[in-house]
Structures are given as C-alpha cells and as structure tokens.
Design an enzyme around this catalytic site. Structure first.
Site, PDB file in Angstrom:
ATOM      1  N   SER A  67      44.619  67.120  51.295  1.00 17.07           N
ATOM      2  CA  SER A  67      45.100  65.854  51.841  1.00 17.07           C
ATOM      3  C   SER A  67      44.708  64.719  50.907  1.00 17.07           C
ATOM      4  CB  SER A  67      44.488  65.613  53.221  1.00 17.07           C
ATOM      5  OG  SER A  67      44.563  64.235  53.524  1.00 17.07           O
ATOM      6  N   HIS A 117      49.308  67.473  50.742  1.00 17.92           N
ATOM      7  CA  HIS A 117      49.464  66.960  52.110  1.00 17.92           C
ATOM      8  C   HIS A 117      49.350  65.440  52.057  1.00 17.92           C
ATOM      9  CE1 HIS A 117      49.271  67.285  56.530  1.00 17.92           C
ATOM     10  NE2 HIS A 117      48.312  66.367  56.488  1.00 17.92           N
ATOM     11  N   ASP A 151      49.357  62.082  53.970  1.00 18.94           N
ATOM     12  CA  ASP A 151      49.113  61.516  55.302  1.00 18.94           C
ATOM     13  C   ASP A 151      49.572  60.066  55.372  1.00 18.94           C
ATOM     14  OD1 ASP A 151      47.778  63.512  56.952  1.00 18.94           O
ATOM     15  OD2 ASP A 151      46.148  63.421  55.494  1.00 18.94           O
ATOM     16  N   MET A 155      49.874  56.757  57.780  1.00 20.24           N
ATOM     17  CA  MET A 155      49.311  56.135  58.981  1.00 20.24           C
ATOM     18  C   MET A 155      49.746  54.683  59.068  1.00 20.24           C
ATOM     19  SD  MET A 155      45.488  57.591  58.575  1.00 20.24           S
ATOM     20  CE  MET A 155      45.156  59.358  58.633  1.00 20.24           C
ATOM     21  N   HIS A 168      52.970  64.131  56.400  1.00 21.11           N
ATOM     22  CA  HIS A 168      52.542  64.122  57.799  1.00 21.11           C
ATOM     23  C   HIS A 168      52.656  62.687  58.301  1.00 21.11           C
ATOM     24  CE1 HIS A 168      48.859  64.671  60.717  1.00 21.11           C
ATOM     25  NE2 HIS A 168      49.979  64.387  61.348  1.00 21.11           N
ATOM     26  N   MET A 170      52.228  59.906  60.782  1.00 20.59           N
ATOM     27  CA  MET A 170      51.519  59.411  61.970  1.00 20.59           C
ATOM     28  C   MET A 170      51.954  57.972  62.173  1.00 20.59           C
ATOM     29  SD  MET A 170      47.886  61.140  60.938  1.00 20.59           S
ATOM     30  CE  MET A 170      48.366  61.320  59.216  1.00 20.59           C
ATOM     31  N   MET A 202      46.625  69.934  65.043  1.00 17.45           N
ATOM     32  CA  MET A 202      45.554  69.002  64.664  1.00 17.45           C
ATOM     33  C   MET A 202      44.233  69.518  65.228  1.00 17.45           C
ATOM     34  SD  MET A 202      46.915  66.633  62.829  1.00 17.45           S
ATOM     35  CE  MET A 202      45.369  65.751  62.585  1.00 17.45           C
ATOM     36  N   ASP A 213      44.938  71.183  60.520  1.00 19.08           N
ATOM     37  CA  ASP A 213      44.607  69.921  59.831  1.00 19.08           C
ATOM     38  C   ASP A 213      43.464  69.219  60.551  1.00 19.08           C
ATOM     39  OD1 ASP A 213      44.596  67.520  58.460  1.00 19.08           O
ATOM     40  OD2 ASP A 213      46.604  66.897  59.103  1.00 19.08           O
TER      41      ASP A 213
END
Ligand code: DX5
Ligand code: ZN
Length: 225
Positions: free
Chosen positions: A12, A37, A39, A41, A71, A73, A142, A180
C-alpha cells in the site's frame, strides 16, 4: 499489464515516502510486489485525505506499467471511478456504503475496461455480495477500519475471509480474495489459511529496511500456511 498468478503481495503506497513516490513504487516492484495498492481517502467517507487520480496518472507517465489496484474510500464514488479509469487503474475496488446504486458503479468499472472489486469493512456483513458476485474480479476484506495505515489487525476478519472464500468457490469465478489492514509477516499465514490470496501491506513493507527480504518472508509464511 501482466497479471501474476496468486498469491499476490500488494504494497500500500499509503506507507511509502511520498516525496519519493516513483522510486518507492519501482523499488517494491523490483522487490517482488505483484500489485501496487493505491489507497484513496476523501476526508468524508473516511477521516483522512490521501491522493487522487493525478498521482496515479503521474506514476503511469513515469513508466509504471505494473498492475495498480485502486481502493476507493470516497463518497460519492461514481465521479472518481471515471477519473481513475482514465488515469490507468487496473482494478477499482469500492465500498457498498459509498454508492446508492452498486450495480451501476460496478458496471461503470467493468464497462470502462477495469476489473471490479468490492470491499467490506469490519462491521459490514457480506450481504451485498451475492447479487453482484458475477460482476467481481476481487473481494477485499478490511481487517482494520478504513482511514489509516499502521492499525492493528482485527482477528474476526479471518472468519469473514473463510465465509468469502466459500462464496467464491461456489461461484466458480476467478476472483482474488484480498485482505487489507495490519498485515505483517507474523499474521499473513493465518490470512492465507483462511482463504486470502492477495495481501495488502503498507507499514510492514515500506517500514522495513529491506523490501525484498520482507516480501520473500511473507511468501514463505503463505506457502507454509
Ligand atoms: C486503510 C488502507 C490500508 C492501509 C494498510 O484504510 O486501506 O490499505 O494503508 O496499511 P497497513 O498495512 O499499515 O495496515
Ligand atoms: Zn486499502
């Protein structure tokens, strides 16, 4: 994009040195990572803010052609799905809570030429899975509450992995089962034994002195599980 056979190690970038992101990504790939990965946010769906599609585009422009799994979020999610498709995402994974129309969101991902993932928070049951499992290429469990790296692994996620593994096997589809949050050398074997075949690790990899040794120790633990 060349997809390697599972098991996958998916570092990540959240735990990478952002001042040297391109170099960090090249280093983990050279050390044996299977996907990056990524991420995302938004300080709304989760209480933290990370990076957006411009950063993914920059990695692609810098010549990173490895598999990148994004990913998301973020809420709402559909606008950013379009942006990440354009930026060169290979996999796009979304939370069922982040969209009013999950089927539409997953269709946008697959129609846009990417592979679709669905992710479940620690307190979210797998109920949303059954109606859409035929659209999925990845299921992410998760093992921490989303929003931050460096949190402790939540043990009940092992049961959820076993449940998801059963549903994948019944579906007969080639779906990666990714875990994850809080994954380290000493618990990656338990996740593998519970059915995971793709392992996100931020702190455990980018926080280590030697990326290749860490990834190879993780692979040994998975093989022994
Ligand atoms: C958490 C993120 C994770 C996180 C993993 O919201 O989705 O990918 O960065 O970091 P570690 O491995 O440090 O728990
Ligand atoms: Zn993640």
């Amino acid at each position: 994009m060349n997809l390697s056979a599972p098991p996958w190690i998916c570092p990540s970038i959240l735990a990478a040195d952002f001042a040297r992101l391109g170099e960090e990504v090249s280093d983990v790939l050279a050390a044996g990572a299977d996907t990056i990965h990524f991420d995302v946010m938004d300080n709304h769906y989760v209480p933290n803010l990370s990076v957006g599609p411009l950063v993914l585009s920059a990695l692609r422009k810098a010549g990173v052609d490895a598999c990148i799994d994004v990913h998301l979020m973020v809420k709402p999610v559909d606008r950013l799905v379009e942006d990440f498709l354009a930026a060169g995402a290979d996999y796009i994974t979304v939370h069922p809570e982040s969209t009013e129309h999950l089927h539409r969101t997953l269709s946008m991902i697959t129609d846009g030429g990417a592979k679709a993932g669905l992710v479940f928070n620690p307190a979210t049951p797998l109920d949303a899975l059954e109606p859409v499992i035929d659209m999925l290429d990845l299921i992410l469990i998760m093992s921490v509450n989303p929003g931050f790296g460096g949190q402790a692994f939540i043990p009940s996620s092992l049961d959820k992995l076993r449940q998801a593994r059963r549903l994948i096997d019944i579906s007969g589809r080639d779906i990666r089962l990714q875990i994850d949050g809080g994954i380290k050398i000493d618990n990656i074997g338990a996740a593998a034994a519970a059915g995971a075949d793709a392992f996100v690790a931020g702190t455990a990899i980018f926080g280590a002195d030697n990326y290749a040794d860490t990834i190879s120790s993780m692979r040994d633990e998975i093989a022994d599980a």
